[in-house]
Design an enzyme around this catalytic site. Structure first.
Site, PDB file in Angstrom:
ATOM      1  CG  ASP A   1      25.102  77.002  70.525  1.00 13.78           C
ATOM      2  OD1 ASP A   1      24.923  76.561  71.876  1.00 13.78           O
ATOM      3  OD2 ASP A   1      24.656  78.010  70.105  1.00 13.78           O
TER       4      ASP A   1
ATOM      5  CG  ASP B   1      21.186  76.147  74.720  1.00 19.75           C
ATOM      6  OD1 ASP B   1      21.562  77.004  75.367  1.00 19.75           O
ATOM      7  OD2 ASP B   1      22.027  75.982  73.344  1.00 19.75           O
TER       8      ASP B   1
END
Length: 139
Positions: free
Chosen positions: A105, A119
């Site tokens: 991330d 995402d």
């Protein structure tokens, strides 16, 4: 023949989205940008690998089978694009999980948990499908 071409375009979109996400993650790591290695699933919730991998593999196989055999290509295009975005994001995150044991991330807005392009793809796909359903119910 046109139906098969549409299916291949859908498969291309799925893998194109996964590649875009993986390329962004590679560039972030290569140029020493900010990223975290998220070992959990959504919102950091932890699941043992012996549970995670079989469940994800089963979901992936069922979803791909559904897409290949059952999707009606005369349906509204937003449904197909939405499913492609969800699968593209899911494949990209699964590639991270397989290669690194975690999800990379790198987008940090400071007021929301850190996330990645995959995402975003999953969320866009879900919103497209929800939008299509709500539009159909209102007509």
């Amino acid at each position: 023949m046109e139906k098969i071409e549409k299916k291949y375009k859908l498969i291309f979109l799925i893998f194109f989205l996964a590649i875009i996400d993986q390329l962004a993650k590679y560039l972030i790591r290569y140029f020493d940008g900010f990223y975290i290695c998220n070992g959990g699933i959504s919102f950091g919730f932890s699941v043992p690998n012996w549970v995670f991998y079989p469940v994800v593999a089963l979901i992936f196989i069922v979803a791909c089978s559904y897409l290949w055999e059952k999707i009606n290509f005369e349906d509204f295009v937003i449904n197909k694009v939405g499913i492609a975005f969800i699968l593209g994001g899911a494949i990209a995150n699964l590639m991270d999980r397989y290669n690194f044991g975690c999800i990379i991330d790198f987008i940090d807005l400071k007021f929301f948990p850190v996330f990645n392009l995959a995402d975003i793809f999953i969320m866009v796909g879900a919103l497209l499908i929800i939008f299509k359903r709500s539009k159909n119910e209102n007509n």
